[in-house]
Design a protein around this motif. Structure first.
Motif, PDB file in Angstrom:
ATOM      1  N   ILE A 115       0.760  -1.240   0.276  1.00 50.05           N
ATOM      2  CA  ILE A 115       0.058   0.057  -0.064  1.00 50.05           C
ATOM      3  C   ILE A 115       0.882   1.320  -0.044  1.00 50.05           C
ATOM      4  O   ILE A 115       0.605   2.079  -0.861  1.00 50.05           O
ATOM      5  N   LEU A 116       1.864   1.272   0.705  1.00 48.32           N
ATOM      6  CA  LEU A 116       2.844   2.348   0.779  1.00 48.32           C
ATOM      7  C   LEU A 116       3.728   2.654  -0.376  1.00 48.32           C
ATOM      8  O   LEU A 116       3.979   3.770  -0.710  1.00 48.32           O
ATOM      9  N   GLU A 117       3.843   1.573  -1.197  1.00 45.88           N
ATOM     10  CA  GLU A 117       4.339   1.729  -2.471  1.00 45.88           C
ATOM     11  C   GLU A 117       3.664   2.090  -3.487  1.00 45.88           C
ATOM     12  O   GLU A 117       3.951   2.687  -4.493  1.00 45.88           O
ATOM     13  N   ASN A 118       2.438   2.113  -3.580  1.00 47.34           N
ATOM     14  CA  ASN A 118       1.369   2.649  -4.184  1.00 47.34           C
ATOM     15  C   ASN A 118       0.426   3.404  -3.535  1.00 47.34           C
ATOM     16  O   ASN A 118      -0.885   3.026  -3.047  1.00 47.34           O
ATOM     17  N   PRO A 119       0.566   4.346  -3.130  1.00 48.61           N
ATOM     18  CA  PRO A 119      -0.097   5.472  -2.156  1.00 48.61           C
ATOM     19  C   PRO A 119      -1.187   6.073  -2.805  1.00 48.61           C
ATOM     20  O   PRO A 119      -1.932   7.217  -2.269  1.00 48.61           O
ATOM     21  N   GLN A 120      -1.603   6.065  -4.093  1.00 44.77           N
ATOM     22  CA  GLN A 120      -2.434   6.904  -4.762  1.00 44.77           C
ATOM     23  C   GLN A 120      -3.868   6.977  -3.723  1.00 44.77           C
ATOM     24  O   GLN A 120      -4.293   8.102  -3.788  1.00 44.77           O
ATOM     25  N   SER A 121      -4.344   5.704  -3.647  1.00 45.24           N
ATOM     26  CA  SER A 121      -5.713   5.727  -3.000  1.00 45.24           C
ATOM     27  C   SER A 121      -5.607   6.509  -1.549  1.00 45.24           C
ATOM     28  O   SER A 121      -6.733   6.881  -1.392  1.00 45.24           O
ATOM     29  N   LEU A 122      -4.507   6.971  -1.098  1.00 41.17           N
ATOM     30  CA  LEU A 122      -4.360   7.607   0.158  1.00 41.17           C
ATOM     31  C   LEU A 122      -4.707   8.833   0.344  1.00 41.17           C
ATOM     32  O   LEU A 122      -4.822   9.509   1.348  1.00 41.17           O
ATOM     33  N   SER A 123      -4.828   9.513  -0.931  1.00 43.26           N
ATOM     34  CA  SER A 123      -5.238  10.898  -1.182  1.00 43.26           C
ATOM     35  C   SER A 123      -6.757  10.902  -0.661  1.00 43.26           C
ATOM     36  O   SER A 123      -7.208  12.016  -0.126  1.00 43.26           O
ATOM     37  N   ASP A 124      -7.682   9.967  -0.662  1.00 46.18           N
ATOM     38  CA  ASP A 124      -8.779   9.902  -0.184  1.00 46.18           C
ATOM     39  C   ASP A 124      -8.833   9.905   1.544  1.00 46.18           C
ATOM     40  O   ASP A 124      -8.168   8.993   2.007  1.00 46.18           O
ATOM     41  N   PRO A 125      -9.438  10.959   2.059  1.00 47.56           N
ATOM     42  CA  PRO A 125      -9.527  11.108   3.590  1.00 47.56           C
ATOM     43  C   PRO A 125      -9.773   9.787   4.358  1.00 47.56           C
ATOM     44  O   PRO A 125      -9.315   9.635   5.392  1.00 47.56           O
ATOM     45  N   ASN A 126     -10.854   9.211   3.817  1.00 49.58           N
ATOM     46  CA  ASN A 126     -11.420   7.987   4.699  1.00 49.58           C
ATOM     47  C   ASN A 126     -10.372   6.760   4.511  1.00 49.58           C
ATOM     48  O   ASN A 126     -10.087   6.164   5.561  1.00 49.58           O
TER      49      ASN A 126
END
Length: 1095
Positions: free
Chosen positions: A332-343
């Motif tokens: 997940i940390l290597e592909n963090p794109q979805s973490l821009s969503d606050p939830n």
């Protein structure tokens, strides 16, 4: 049709009347849910309430579902049916509930495209019926347990049907996990745990396995998630999986605030699912393949999976599971794109925190990819802290992770490097610099200031205190550098004639953060073994804060910064905990540094600085409640300081503005005065001894205030507002002193000062302002404090009448207030506590304190014809009868004061209780009966004690009446016995309640419950025998003999008396009885309806 045809009997009407009836209901529903006119909505609500309470509601609900044209009418029908199946009084027959269950399933199956809220209401109805009927049998078949069979038929049809089926399972799991019984249910928690445990053991794992299998099928099918129905199905499947993992497996009923400290207590029978790596891999794969709108649910499931109890695995299995978990986090940390969503970001932060809360650092460092993962986590944390405006509520979880990691460093035994010495300073630096950089942006853009939320700031600082102490040299060097920069800029701005207020505010904001952080890292010393070098570093930081304090104090006459002052107080508190006290070495390098820079050689000199700051704050910040209240926290080792002597000799509004009578201030804004005088009183007591002159000197400002009020009351016209403010301030001051004076010598000085000279003024105030709680509450609280024999301080000489005189004054105040407050008439529900019940509650506390103080012989009042005692008790009864039963338990302070007073009355004044009118006796007994099931243990214990006194009194009177040579029974005793004989059901009900709690509840005060139980049994032997038989017969046939033996053992060796020896024997028997009954019932598969057996 999916289910057999269902026939629910309803009224036959002509088509015309049916259509009119439906049209009318449709209009009312539309008005209830759509209209914006309050009056219309209330009228519609009233009419619909009548509809739900009508005897033919059930048939009308079916009519609405069959023929109603609007979604609102269908919603009304589903809601009404939920209420019908939930009621405990006059419940629906089993056959009718089965019919409703089948009807609902058939209705959902044939109408898959209902409005979402209607479908939800019908599914909720199904879940409620299933839960409440979980133990119901028909022909030895548990008719409501075939939930997976019921749902399978939906899962084999269209996507819409699948969504309904999955939602049914999800809602049912959620429903069974919640205590949702109606308020009139007698033992909700016990029933809830029985149903939840049975559901867990019989169905939950199958439901979880089904959800995982369906998720695997969905992930392998290339779902079109742009399609609303397919998107909805996946969301419901994820909710179902999450509800299963979030189940309260062992009945801990934790609240959500403790969510991130708990372990998920997965049953051992679930081991296979978690040993199978595909389960964990499924959720990580789903996270990467579905849109951000759904992935927070996946992460929520992963949070729960990561929290599975450690004991589910052996060491090798746990290491393998942790390795898979860490690999998933790394991906997940290597592909963090979805973490821009606050939830997503929030749930991922929670997942990271669980890595350390559930696993040890020694285990983490052994994971193959640990060095890379800890680097990625550190970079993620630093980036997150730098973007402080994004999802600020998630920072807690990241800081929690690093706090736990840092705290583990001294204990880690693994040979693999943990690398925290590299990354922890980066996290510390990111937090500190990001907070400082935020100040300018917040002020410039008018954003919400995190410093306003002191609770959140304190939570983060507590975490930083541990993180910052790891590699403390780097933390300290950074703080010194940043503090010197800001302090220099601040000083230059103050000296400049053309500096802007914005620039000054920015530097003050930066310094506020730095002072808070310095206090936190000094407080963090307690977590680590500290060295002399680190103490010297602390000295560097403390010197800078004290120098800043001198600068800001010198400007208070012109301007001050409230947030910076609060940060200073926080710093002082942390410093006091660590560096002031007997355990601190006086040779500490911190004090050497303070001596070199500021000339402060020891803790006494530092305390002088602190107390000087206290006086400065009280002088300049008297109208600022947060600063004043924090300043007034108790201080130690201060009595000999000259600054303290100044306070003891000059506690007037001239020196401390908050002691003044400010006509603009609210009467309730004077609470801090009590705290101030409690502190002063404690300081005064240290050297007071028997020095009456010193006491009189200290009381001079209060004497002057009393004289001023007396002067006002002596005239016909006076400034009422000024009199109120002076009085409220004065009585708050006196309560603080009375609370502090807990020794006989000092308290007698205070008593002689106030009585008899000033007591009439307090009585006069109650007469004048009984309807103004802001005035009466402080006066009543003062009187309650004066009569409280705390630490045996109220001990009058044998020749002194003061105890009796004090009770007379108490009686007069209670009677005056009570009779007048009852003239208020009807009080609105939202104001009843403030205007009436709070004052009554204090009167109850006052009366309890004086009745149990052991400094008054109450027998003399009747002997000499003094009506003071009778007046007080009769006023208590009048006040009590003016309070509805529900209010006694709805307001915690009122219930505690009432039940503690009742305990004293039944113990020492039972003749008075026995003399009361029948309706009053029944009111009191009803209140005891309700209090026995109260959640507040203190209330419940008080009720047990009161009931014990009443039962003992009854038993003694009955025993006495049967003796041949008994003395004539007193009139009140005879009447009390007659009342009890007229209403045996009251005592019987309490017997069943107590026995029920002991057998079926989590009884935390078993000893207290046992005391009245023996008397209740001896007074109702036939009823107890019937009750015993009912309980025995409700058990499975193979358990009945064991249960019968339990009851036999309970009464073994028990004689027919209430002597202490006999009571103690019964209490011992009861402990064994409860243990044996619980063991017997644990393995019972029968659902015992405790209501039925206790009826």
């Amino acid at each position: 049709m999916y289910y057999q045809s269902v026939s629910l009997t309803f009224f036959l009407r002509s088509p015309y009347s049916l259509s009119c009836f439906l049209a009318q209901l449709e209009i009312l529903c539309k008005q209830l849910y759509e209209t914006t006119d309050t009056t219309t909505r209330l009228q519609a609500e009233k009419a619909l309430v009548e509809f739900t309470n009508s005897p033919d509601c059930l048939s009308k609900c079916q009519l609405l579902l069959e023929s109603g044209s609007s979604s609102y009418s269908q919603l009304l029908a589903a809601t009404c049916l939920s209420k019908l199946v939930s009621r405990t009084s006059n419940p629906l027959p089993l056959e009718q509930r089965i019919d409703i269950r089948n009807y609902v399933l058939n209705y959902l199956a044939t109408r898959p495209k209902l409005a979402a809220f209607v479908t939800q209401a019908l599914i909720q109805l199904y879940a409620r019926i299933t839960k409440l009927g979980w133990f119901d049998c028909q022909k030895e078949d548990y008719v409501f347990r075939n939930v997976i069979v019921d749902v399978t038929r939906f899962l084999q049809d269209s996507v819409e049907h699948c969504i309904i089926g999955v939602t049914i399972l999800s809602q049912l799991t959620n429903e069974i996990n919640q205590v949702s019984f109606s308020a009139d249910s007698t033992h909700p928690l016990t029933k809830h745990r029985k149903i939840a445990s049975s559901f867990r053991d019989s169905s939950l794992f199958d439901i979880f396995t089904l959800s995982c299998n369906l998720l695997k099928q969905a992930s392998g099918k290339n779902l079109n998630l742009n399609d609303e129905s397919q998107h909805g199905l996946l969301m419901q499947l994820l909710k179902l999986a999450h509800n299963c993992l979030n189940f309260d497996f062992i009945g801990t009923s934790t609240d959500e605030s403790s969510d991130d400290l708990c372990t998920v207590q997965i049953p051992t029978s679930w081991r296979s699912a978690f040993l199978d790596s595909s389960t964990l891999q499924l959720f990580f794969d789903l996270y990467h393949s579905i849109p951000p709108s759904l992935s927070p649910l996946v992460l929520s499931c992963l949070v729960q999976i990561a929290s599975v109890r450690r004991s589910l695995f052996n060491n090798a299995e746990r290491a393998k599971f942790l390795s898979l978990l860490v690999d998933g986090v790394k991906r997940i940390l290597e592909n963090p794109q979805s973490l821009s969503d606050p939830n997503n970001y929030h749930e991922f932060c929670r997942l990271l925190a669980r890595l350390k809360s559930n696993y040890q650092l020694g285990e983490l460092v052994k994971v193959e990819n640990y060095p890379e993962v800890i680097r990625l986590i550190a970079n993620f944390t630093v980036t997150s802290l730098q973007h402080w405006e994004f999802a600020p509520n998630s920072v807690h979880y990241l800081l929690s992770l690093w706090q736990r990691l840092a705290a583990s460093v001294p204990y880690v035994k693994a040979t693999e490097p943990h690398m925290l010495e590299t990354y922890t300073p980066e996290v510390t630096k990111a937090y500190i610099t990001s907070r400082l950089e935020s100040v300018h942006i917040i002020l410039r853009d008018g954003l919400e200031d995190p410093l306003d939320d002191t609770g959140l700031v304190q939570q983060q600082l507590d975490q930083l205190s541990t993180i910052g102490r790891c590699e403390y040299e780097k933390t300290c060097a950074l703080l010194v550098q940043l503090f010197d920069q800001s302090a220099q800029s601040y000083q230059e701005l103050l000296q400049s004639t053309n500096s802007s207020t914005m620039d000054i505010a920015v530097q003050e904001g930066r310094l506020t953060w730095l002072v808070y952080i310095i206090g936190a890292v000094i407080g963090g010393r307690v977590s680590f073994a500290s060295t002399d070098e680190q103490d010297a570093m602390d000295g560097e930081l403390v010197c800078r804060v004290l120098q800043l304090m001198n600068l800001t104090d010198s400007r208070l006459a012109q301007a001050g910064n409230e947030k910076l002052e609060l940060a200073m107080l926080s710093f002082f508190e942390q410093f006091r905990k660590i560096y002031i006290g007997d355990q601190v070495q006086k040779s500490s390098k911190l004090y050497r540094r303070l001596s070199e820079v500021l000339g402060l050689n020891d803790e006494t000199m530092v305390l002088s600085v602190f107390i000087g700051k206290i006086i400065t704050n009280l002088k300049y910040w008297g109208q600022c409640e947060p600063i004043t209240s924090k300043t007034l926290h108790s201080v130690r080792k201060l009595v000999k300081l000259s600054a303290v002597q100044f306070m003891l000799n000059n506690h007037t509004s001239e020196h401390f503005s908050f002691l003044g009578v400010n006509n603009q201030a609210n009467l309730s804004d004077m609470r801090c005065r009590t705290t101030f005088y409690t502190a002063l009183g404690r300081l005064l007591m240290v050297d007071l001894g028997e020095d009456e002159d010193q006491f009189e000197q200290f009381m001079l400002p209060l004497t002057a205030a009393f004289e001023a009020i007396a002067q006002m009351f002596s005239t016909n016209t006076f400034n009422e507002q000024e009199a109120k403010r002076t009085l409220v301030g004065l009585v708050r001051d006196l309560r603080g002193i009375a609370f502090a004076f807990n020794a006989k010598t000092s308290f007698m000085m205070l008593f002689d000062w106030i009585y008899p000279s000033y007591m009439p003024i307090l009585q006069r105030a109650i007469e004048l302002w009984y309807h103004v709680p802001a005035c009466t509450t402080p006066v009543l609280k003062l009187m309650a404090e004066l009569v409280h024999n705390r630490s045996q301080r109220l001990q009058f000489d044998v020749s002194s009448p003061n105890g009796i005189l004090l009770f007379r004054e108490t009686s007069k105040m209670i009677t005056t207030y009570g009779n007048r407050i009852l003239t208020l008439g009807e009080v609105p529900k939202d104001q009843v506590y403030a205007l009436k019940l709070k004052g009554i509650s204090i009167c109850f506390s006052m009366l309890k304190a004086v009745l149990s103080g052991n400094y008054v012989n109450f027998g003399v009042f009747r002997l000499y014809g003094d009506d003071a005692l009778d007046n007080a008790l009769q006023t208590f009864i009048k006040l009590l009868l003016s309070i509805p039963h529900s209010d006694l338990l709805d307001y915690p302070k009122l219930s505690q004061s009432y039940y503690s007073l009742l305990e004293v009355l039944t113990q020492d004044h039972m003749n008075f209780i026995a003399s009361l009118e029948p309706h009053v006796v029944m009111y009191i007994l009803s209140s005891i009966s309700e209090g026995l099931t109260a959640l507040d243990t203190m209330v419940c214990t008080g009720c047990c004690s009161s009931l014990d006194h009443i039962v003992t009194y009854l038993f003694k009177q009955l025993s006495r009446s049967t003796k041949k040579r008994a003395a004539p029974m007193a009139q009140e005793s005879d009447r009390f016995l007659h009342i009890m004989q007229q209403h045996p059901e009251m005592i019987q009900q309490m017997l069943s309640t107590v026995l029920n709690i002991i057998i079926f509840e989590d009884c935390r005060n078993q000893w207290s419950m046992s005391r009245p139980l023996l008397g209740l049994i001896l007074l109702n032997e036939k009823y107890f025998a019937d009750l015993r038989n009912s309980i025995v017969n409700s058990q499975p046939p193979e358990k009945q003999q064991a249960m019968h033996l339990c009851f036999e053992n309970l009464m073994e060796g028990i004689e027919r008396n209430l002597l202490t020896k006999n009571r103690d024997r019964f209490t011992q028997n009861l402990s064994v009885f409860r243990r044996e009954v619980n063991d017997s019932m644990k393995n019972s598969t029968y659902g015992v309806n405790s209501n039925d057996m206790m009826s």
